[in-house]
Design a protein around this motif. Structure first.
Motif, short mmCIF file in Angstrom:
data_model
loop_
_atom_site.label_atom_id
_atom_site.label_comp_id
_atom_site.label_asym_id
_atom_site.label_seq_id
_atom_site.Cartn_x
_atom_site.Cartn_y
_atom_site.Cartn_z
N ASP A 306 -50.30 -24.87 -0.11
CA ASP A 306 -49.56 -24.17 -1.16
C ASP A 306 -48.09 -24.55 -1.16
O ASP A 306 -47.41 -24.40 -2.18
N GLU A 307 -47.60 -25.05 -0.04
CA GLU A 307 -46.17 -25.36 0.05
C GLU A 307 -45.99 -26.73 0.71
O GLU A 307 -46.47 -26.96 1.83
N LEU A 308 -45.28 -27.60 0.01
CA LEU A 308 -44.99 -28.95 0.48
C LEU A 308 -43.48 -29.17 0.45
O LEU A 308 -42.78 -28.67 -0.44
N TYR A 309 -42.98 -29.95 1.39
CA TYR A 309 -41.58 -30.37 1.38
C TYR A 309 -41.55 -31.88 1.20
O TYR A 309 -42.01 -32.62 2.07
N LEU A 310 -41.02 -32.33 0.05
CA LEU A 310 -41.08 -33.74 -0.31
C LEU A 310 -39.72 -34.35 -0.57
O LEU A 310 -39.64 -35.52 -0.96
N ASN A 311 -38.64 -33.60 -0.39
CA ASN A 311 -37.32 -34.15 -0.68
C ASN A 311 -36.99 -35.32 0.25
O ASN A 311 -37.12 -35.23 1.47
N ILE A 330 -45.61 -32.46 -6.70
CA ILE A 330 -44.19 -32.28 -6.43
C ILE A 330 -43.72 -30.86 -6.75
O ILE A 330 -42.72 -30.40 -6.22
N SER A 331 -44.46 -30.16 -7.62
CA SER A 331 -44.05 -28.80 -7.96
C SER A 331 -44.34 -27.83 -6.82
O SER A 331 -43.86 -26.68 -6.85
N ARG A 332 -45.10 -28.24 -5.81
CA ARG A 332 -45.38 -27.36 -4.68
C ARG A 332 -44.22 -27.29 -3.69
O ARG A 332 -44.29 -26.52 -2.73
N ASP A 333 -43.20 -28.08 -3.91
CA ASP A 333 -41.97 -27.95 -3.13
C ASP A 333 -41.17 -26.80 -3.73
O ASP A 333 -40.66 -26.91 -4.84
N LYS A 334 -41.08 -25.71 -3.01
CA LYS A 334 -40.44 -24.50 -3.55
C LYS A 334 -38.94 -24.65 -3.69
O LYS A 334 -38.31 -23.89 -4.42
N GLU A 335 -38.35 -25.61 -3.01
CA GLU A 335 -36.92 -25.87 -3.12
C GLU A 335 -36.71 -27.04 -4.08
O GLU A 335 -37.20 -28.14 -3.84
N PHE A 336 -35.98 -26.78 -5.17
CA PHE A 336 -35.80 -27.82 -6.18
C PHE A 336 -34.84 -28.90 -5.70
O PHE A 336 -33.74 -28.61 -5.22
N HIS A 337 -35.28 -30.16 -5.81
CA HIS A 337 -34.45 -31.32 -5.55
C HIS A 337 -34.76 -32.37 -6.61
O HIS A 337 -35.90 -32.48 -7.08
N LEU A 338 -33.76 -33.14 -6.97
CA LEU A 338 -33.95 -34.18 -7.97
C LEU A 338 -34.81 -35.34 -7.44
O LEU A 338 -35.60 -35.92 -8.18
N LEU A 362 -39.09 -34.80 -17.74
CA LEU A 362 -39.02 -33.56 -18.51
C LEU A 362 -39.32 -32.36 -17.61
O LEU A 362 -38.64 -31.33 -17.68
N ALA A 363 -40.31 -32.50 -16.74
CA ALA A 363 -40.62 -31.42 -15.80
C ALA A 363 -39.44 -31.16 -14.86
O ALA A 363 -39.18 -30.01 -14.48
N LYS A 364 -38.75 -32.22 -14.48
CA LYS A 364 -37.57 -32.07 -13.62
C LYS A 364 -36.52 -31.19 -14.29
O LYS A 364 -35.98 -30.26 -13.67
N MET A 365 -36.24 -31.45 -15.57
CA MET A 365 -35.21 -30.68 -16.28
C MET A 365 -35.65 -29.24 -16.47
O MET A 365 -34.83 -28.31 -16.37
N ARG A 366 -36.92 -29.02 -16.74
CA ARG A 366 -37.40 -27.65 -16.93
C ARG A 366 -37.36 -26.86 -15.63
O ARG A 366 -37.06 -25.66 -15.62
N ARG A 368 -35.28 -27.45 -13.14
CA ARG A 368 -33.86 -27.23 -12.87
C ARG A 368 -33.31 -26.09 -13.71
O ARG A 368 -32.42 -25.34 -13.26
N ARG A 369 -33.83 -25.92 -14.92
CA ARG A 369 -33.33 -24.90 -15.84
C ARG A 369 -33.48 -23.49 -15.28
O ARG A 369 -32.65 -22.61 -15.54
N ARG A 370 -34.51 -23.27 -14.47
CA ARG A 370 -34.75 -21.92 -13.94
C ARG A 370 -33.62 -21.44 -13.04
O ARG A 370 -33.49 -20.23 -12.80
N ARG A 371 -32.82 -22.36 -12.54
CA ARG A 371 -31.77 -21.99 -11.59
C ARG A 371 -30.39 -21.93 -12.25
O ARG A 371 -29.39 -21.78 -11.55
N LEU A 372 -30.32 -22.04 -13.58
CA LEU A 372 -29.04 -22.04 -14.28
C LEU A 372 -28.64 -20.62 -14.68
O LEU A 372 -29.47 -19.72 -14.77
#
Length: 485
Positions: A306-311, A330-338, A362-366, A368-372
């Protein structure tokens, strides 16, 4: 040295057999108790190995003993042993001590002992512990086993929860480390170890729930590391900063941290040619591949935790599952990184799937938007709805076409009044007039020549404002695509 006094019958047989290396068989099973005809003192074995008995020309002297009950401590600490030691089906009452010893081939197969102290041991041959039962710590820190390590089907059990079952920090194994079908309770420590002939642990069970099943930070493995074919790790597998110059395989294995919030596989900063992360069932616990460099990753959505770290993860090839599944990966990484999004988009570009690369961006921008904050978030929603952050420019043309159709209908029903003399104004056309309102610059002269009336005036104002918003969003979106960072 002649035969010393006080030897029992078993010891006397061993002493006389040593010069020719003849095996001494006291039994074909491992004695659980001190049977009188099987008792051999450890000091007698030590004296033979350290040169107390004269050798015979034309023969290779060795201690080869089977089915003995060894009392006392076999202590060869710091010694130089030029002869082979082979103990089979023996019961050692005390921990054998071979710390900092230089020796040849060592064989403790099918034996039972309360531990093994081989810290700093240097063996020109192999060390075999196959099918042995070790009820205590197997110490091999800084040991050098030039002929390999063989401990297939061995059982090692730590004496306390905070103790290691196998302590092999800095261990060097040439030829190969074979630990197949073992049962190890208490954890394995291979920090800084080097396995030049591969590491083979198929079918082995590492049991240390809530703790480290294996700590192999900075370990180097040449060839293949097989944690596969019913390999089971109950606890954390820590391979941080390890290097595998070949294949690292978890094929048909089981990785279970004991809890979903614990780390099942900590493989950050790892270097590997090929990672087969395809256990027999879903990984229980978190997995970290952060800042690792892996040429090929083969896995499957059915086993992702359920949780992956891929940064920071860099890879050349991904295999397993559908390409579209990688967005969920990549969405399973709970911490957003570019970086994970950029890396995946780069890989999609490299394999010729530009449309999937755009979806990743596009998924990256969406995400990222949750943290603005609210105002930037509102503007980001506008960019998404109108031009898809520049990755879907056709949305702007769809909006533009819909507004043109709406404006054309409105101004066909309620025509604007002319504001110029007939000779100075063009012929009114609802379609062209709507275009003139939407395009931020006066292109066709219709907007300056006619003035909307009544309720259609508000439609005209809305079209002008919407035209500016669409143009701004399109420019901002294209700029964002060209300069994604």
């Amino acid at each position: 040295m002649t035969e010393p006094p006080g030897l029992n019958d078993a010891e006397r047989r061993l002493w006389r057999a040593f010069p020719t290396g003849t095996p001494v068989v006291l039994g074909d099973d491992r004695p659980d108790g001190p049977l009188p005809d099987r008792i051999v003192r450890a000091e007698v074995i030590g004296q033979l190995l350290l040169g107390a008995c004269a050798t015979r020309d034309g023969f290779v002297p060795a201690v080869r003993l089977r089915g003995a009950y060894v009392v006392g401590r076999l202590d060869l600490t710091g010694g130089t042993v030029p002869h082979e030691l082979s103990l089979q089906f023996c019961r050692l009452v005390e921990i054998p001590k071979l710390a900092n010893c230089e020796t040849r081939q060592l064989r403790f197969s099918d034996c039972r002992m309360p531990g093994f102290d081989g810290g700093g041991l240097r063996a020109d041959g192999y060390l075999s512990l196959s099918r042995s039962v070790i009820e205590g710590e197997l110490g091999l820190s800084r040991a050098q086993l030039l002929g390999g390590l063989r401990m297939n089907e061995a059982t090692v059990t730590a004496t306390a929860p905070d103790r290691w079952a196998i302590f092999g920090g800095g261990l060097l194994v040439e030829v190969g480390c074979y630990m197949r079908d073992c049962e190890i309770t208490g954890g394995v420590r291979f920090v800084g170890a080097r396995m030049n002939g591969g590491l083979w642990m198929e079918g082995t069970r590492l049991v240390n729930p809530g703790r480290l099943a294996m700590d192999a930070q900075n370990m180097v493995v040449e060839n293949t590391a097989e944690f596969s074919r019913d390999f089971h790790a109950l606890g954390t597998m820590r391979l941080r900063s390890a290097r595998f110059n070949g294949i690292l395989s978890f094929s048909k294995a089981t990785l279970d941290a004991g809890a979903d919030d614990r780390m099942a596989l900590h493989a950050s900063h790892l270097h590997c040619d090929e990672l087969l992360l395809w256990p027999i069932e879903k990984i229980r616990g978190r997995v970290s591949l952060s800042y690792s460099r892996i040429q090929l990753i083969m896995d499957h959505p059915s086993i992702w935790p359920d949780e992956l770290y891929l940064n920071g993860l860099v890879y050349e090839t991904l295999r397993g599952g559908e390409l579209t599944d990688r967005l969920e990966w990549i969405s399973r990484d709970k911490e957003f990184h570019l970086q994970p999004y950029e890396q995946l988009a780069t890989w999609f570009h490299g394999v010729g799937h530009d449309n999937l690369a755009r979806r990743v961006q596009l998924a990256k921008m969406r995400t990222r938007r949750r943290r603005l904050r609210p105002i930037p978030k509102a503007w980001n929603y506008m960019l998404d709805w109108t031009v898809g952050y520049g990755y879907r420019p056709w949305l702007a043309f769809a909006w533009f076409a819909a507004l043109v159709a709406f404006g054309t209908t409105v101004f066909s029903i309620n025509e604007p009044k002319p504001v110029k003399e007939p000779a100075e104004r063009p012929v009114f056309h609802a379609f062209v007039y709507t275009l003139d309102l939407l395009i931020p610059i006066d292109t066709f002269g219709q907007q300056q020549a006619f003035d909307p009336v009544g309720w259609s005036r508000w439609v005209a104002y809305a079209l002008v404002a919407t035209g500016w918003v669409l143009a701004t969003a399109l420019i901002a979106g294209v700029t964002r695509v060209l300069r994604p960072n």
